[in-house]
Design a protein around this motif. Structure first.
Motif, PDB file in Angstrom:
ATOM      1  N   GLU A 299       0.783  -1.079   0.008  1.00  0.00           N
ATOM      2  CA  GLU A 299       0.156  -0.055   0.123  1.00  0.00           C
ATOM      3  C   GLU A 299       0.954   1.359  -0.139  1.00  0.00           C
ATOM      4  N   VAL A 300       0.476   2.354  -0.471  1.00  0.00           N
ATOM      5  CA  VAL A 300       1.001   3.553  -0.461  1.00  0.00           C
ATOM      6  C   VAL A 300       0.733   4.148   1.233  1.00  0.00           C
ATOM      7  N   SER A 301       1.981   4.328   1.740  1.00  0.00           N
ATOM      8  CA  SER A 301       1.732   4.894   3.089  1.00  0.00           C
ATOM      9  C   SER A 301       2.026   6.480   3.033  1.00  0.00           C
TER      10      SER A 301
ATOM     11  N   PHE B 142       7.184  10.159  -2.101  1.00  0.00           N
ATOM     12  CA  PHE B 142       5.959   8.850  -1.827  1.00  0.00           C
ATOM     13  C   PHE B 142       6.738   8.046  -1.001  1.00  0.00           C
ATOM     14  N   GLY B 143       5.979   7.049  -0.298  1.00  0.00           N
ATOM     15  CA  GLY B 143       6.314   5.793   0.404  1.00  0.00           C
ATOM     16  C   GLY B 143       5.672   4.741   0.151  1.00  0.00           C
ATOM     17  N   VAL B 144       6.174   3.633   0.214  1.00  0.00           N
ATOM     18  CA  VAL B 144       5.173   2.281  -0.121  1.00  0.00           C
ATOM     19  C   VAL B 144       5.621   1.335   0.890  1.00  0.00           C
ATOM     20  N   LYS B 145       4.709   0.733   1.465  1.00  0.00           N
ATOM     21  CA  LYS B 145       4.656  -0.397   2.627  1.00  0.00           C
ATOM     22  C   LYS B 145       4.474  -1.741   1.985  1.00  0.00           C
TER      23      LYS B 145
ATOM     24  N   GLY C 189      -4.756  24.543 -16.742  1.00  0.00           N
ATOM     25  CA  GLY C 189      -5.803  23.691 -16.698  1.00  0.00           C
ATOM     26  C   GLY C 189      -5.842  22.646 -15.480  1.00  0.00           C
ATOM     27  N   ARG C 190      -6.639  21.745 -15.296  1.00  0.00           N
ATOM     28  CA  ARG C 190      -6.795  20.876 -14.353  1.00  0.00           C
ATOM     29  C   ARG C 190      -6.143  19.669 -14.686  1.00  0.00           C
ATOM     30  N   HIS C 191      -5.354  19.262 -13.642  1.00  0.00           N
ATOM     31  CA  HIS C 191      -4.344  18.153 -13.841  1.00  0.00           C
ATOM     32  C   HIS C 191      -4.353  17.021 -12.845  1.00  0.00           C
ATOM     33  N   TYR C 192      -3.806  15.850 -13.067  1.00  0.00           N
ATOM     34  CA  TYR C 192      -3.652  14.840 -12.006  1.00  0.00           C
ATOM     35  C   TYR C 192      -2.673  13.940 -12.255  1.00  0.00           C
ATOM     36  N   VAL C 193      -2.135  13.271 -11.452  1.00  0.00           N
ATOM     37  CA  VAL C 193      -1.343  12.233 -11.601  1.00  0.00           C
ATOM     38  C   VAL C 193      -1.537  10.874 -11.282  1.00  0.00           C
ATOM     39  N   GLU C 194      -1.142   9.872 -12.334  1.00  0.00           N
ATOM     40  CA  GLU C 194      -1.575   8.708 -11.943  1.00  0.00           C
ATOM     41  C   GLU C 194      -0.204   7.947 -11.507  1.00  0.00           C
ATOM     42  N   PHE C 195      -0.027   7.130 -10.429  1.00  0.00           N
ATOM     43  CA  PHE C 195       1.326   6.871  -9.882  1.00  0.00           C
ATOM     44  C   PHE C 195       0.943   5.430  -9.759  1.00  0.00           C
ATOM     45  N   THR C 196       2.217   4.419 -10.373  1.00  0.00           N
ATOM     46  CA  THR C 196       2.092   3.148 -10.190  1.00  0.00           C
ATOM     47  C   THR C 196       3.521   2.493  -9.592  1.00  0.00           C
ATOM     48  N   TYR C 197       3.687   1.798  -8.744  1.00  0.00           N
ATOM     49  CA  TYR C 197       4.839   1.102  -8.154  1.00  0.00           C
ATOM     50  C   TYR C 197       4.692  -0.477  -7.958  1.00  0.00           C
ATOM     51  N   ARG C 198       5.649  -1.081  -8.681  1.00  0.00           N
ATOM     52  CA  ARG C 198       5.623  -2.636  -9.054  1.00  0.00           C
ATOM     53  C   ARG C 198       6.828  -3.257  -8.707  1.00  0.00           C
ATOM     54  N   LEU C 199       6.640  -4.376  -8.669  1.00  0.00           N
ATOM     55  CA  LEU C 199       7.960  -5.481  -8.849  1.00  0.00           C
ATOM     56  C   LEU C 199       7.772  -5.988 -10.225  1.00  0.00           C
ATOM     57  N   ASP C 200       8.763  -5.477 -11.288  1.00  0.00           N
ATOM     58  CA  ASP C 200       8.669  -5.757 -12.471  1.00  0.00           C
ATOM     59  C   ASP C 200       9.519  -7.014 -12.586  1.00  0.00           C
ATOM     60  N   THR C 201       8.670  -8.115 -13.074  1.00  0.00           N
ATOM     61  CA  THR C 201       9.032  -9.454 -13.434  1.00  0.00           C
ATOM     62  C   THR C 201       9.396  -9.484 -14.855  1.00  0.00           C
TER      63      THR C 201
ATOM     64  N   TRP D 281       4.412 -13.150  -6.693  1.00  0.00           N
ATOM     65  CA  TRP D 281       5.269 -12.121  -7.518  1.00  0.00           C
ATOM     66  C   TRP D 281       4.547 -11.102  -7.963  1.00  0.00           C
ATOM     67  N   THR D 282       3.160 -10.906  -7.743  1.00  0.00           N
ATOM     68  CA  THR D 282       2.534  -9.674  -7.918  1.00  0.00           C
ATOM     69  C   THR D 282       2.350  -8.663  -7.123  1.00  0.00           C
ATOM     70  N   LEU D 283       3.322  -7.770  -6.995  1.00  0.00           N
ATOM     71  CA  LEU D 283       3.399  -6.593  -6.128  1.00  0.00           C
ATOM     72  C   LEU D 283       3.078  -5.278  -6.992  1.00  0.00           C
ATOM     73  N   LEU D 284       1.981  -4.782  -6.564  1.00  0.00           N
ATOM     74  CA  LEU D 284       1.455  -3.722  -7.418  1.00  0.00           C
ATOM     75  C   LEU D 284       0.775  -2.634  -6.559  1.00  0.00           C
ATOM     76  N   VAL D 285       1.111  -1.422  -6.548  1.00  0.00           N
ATOM     77  CA  VAL D 285       0.230  -0.513  -6.176  1.00  0.00           C
ATOM     78  C   VAL D 285      -0.037   0.813  -6.949  1.00  0.00           C
ATOM     79  N   GLU D 286      -1.029   1.199  -6.727  1.00  0.00           N
ATOM     80  CA  GLU D 286      -1.651   2.492  -7.721  1.00  0.00           C
ATOM     81  C   GLU D 286      -2.385   3.532  -6.872  1.00  0.00           C
ATOM     82  N   LYS D 287      -2.196   4.605  -7.401  1.00  0.00           N
ATOM     83  CA  LYS D 287      -2.564   5.868  -6.879  1.00  0.00           C
ATOM     84  C   LYS D 287      -2.849   7.170  -7.934  1.00  0.00           C
ATOM     85  N   THR D 288      -4.074   7.683  -7.656  1.00  0.00           N
ATOM     86  CA  THR D 288      -4.216   9.029  -8.435  1.00  0.00           C
ATOM     87  C   THR D 288      -4.761  10.009  -7.808  1.00  0.00           C
TER      88      THR D 288
END
Length: 203
Positions: A50-52, A67-70, A163-175, A192-199
């Protein structure tokens, strides 16, 4: 000699209706199931990455991300690391601008890649990022260096308009960066599926 009065002791039986006795057992079963249903998702969430921490700063110099990921490495992934298989962690940030007349426009896309390897001869963990390398005595310290980033510049000031903007963030273990035989061997394994996402939007 007078005859002795002998009184037979009758067994004491519960006079509580059967429906009442089974009712208590039924309610106890329901309560136990409810507790288990609440505890199991808690345990599952505790094991999920999770995104901490997540902070966007937009100023006259551009847009930065901290950012920090737990997460913890699953047993199978850690075993592979100790056997000499390097792990690759990827953080990706994409900046989008809202458009009401068409799909949102991607303004910029940036990423960071860390390589984590174990060195059996020195019993140290080595983290490589770009052209930099750093060694750690413990896996916990090595993971700390790849789970947290401060002040990462993801866009220049010229990339962001009014304009209006947003960020899509992804953190993963890239196999996909693992050796090909290893990719085939771990196919379909959920650990082996380690993935977190945040917008997140920003001004």
């Amino acid at each position: 000699m007078p005859a002795l009065d002998v009184h037979r002791l009758e067994p004491v039986t519960c006079t509580r209706p059967r429906a009442m006795r089974t009712g208590w057992a039924w309610w106890l079963s329901v309560l136990l199931l409810a507790v288990m249903a609440w505890l199991l998702p808690q345990a599952a969430r505790a094991d999920q990455p999770e995104v901490s921490e997540f902070e966007l700063v937009h100023n006259e110099e551009g847009l930065t991300l901290s950012f920090g990921v737990k997460f913890d490495l699953p047993k199978g992934v850690e075993d592979a690391l100790l056997k000499g298989v390097p792990l690759y962690f990827v953080a990706e940030a994409e900046v989008f601008r809202d458009r009401w007349y068409w799909r949102d426009r991607k303004v910029v896309s940036v990423n960071r890649v860390w390589r984590l390897a174990y060195q059996p001869l020195t019993r140290k963990y080595r983290v490589s990022f770009g052209g930099l390398n750093q060694s750690f005595d413990s896996l916990g310290d090595a993971l700390l260096s790849v789970r947290r980033v401060s002040g990462w510049k993801i866009a220049d000031v010229r990339d962001i308009d009014d304009g209006r903007h947003y960020v899509e963030f992804t953190y993963r273990l890239d196999t996909t960066l693992l050796p090909r035989p290893m990719q085939i061997g771990i196919g379909g394994q959920p650990e082996w599926t380690l993935l977190v996402e945040k917008t997140q939007r920003f001004r």
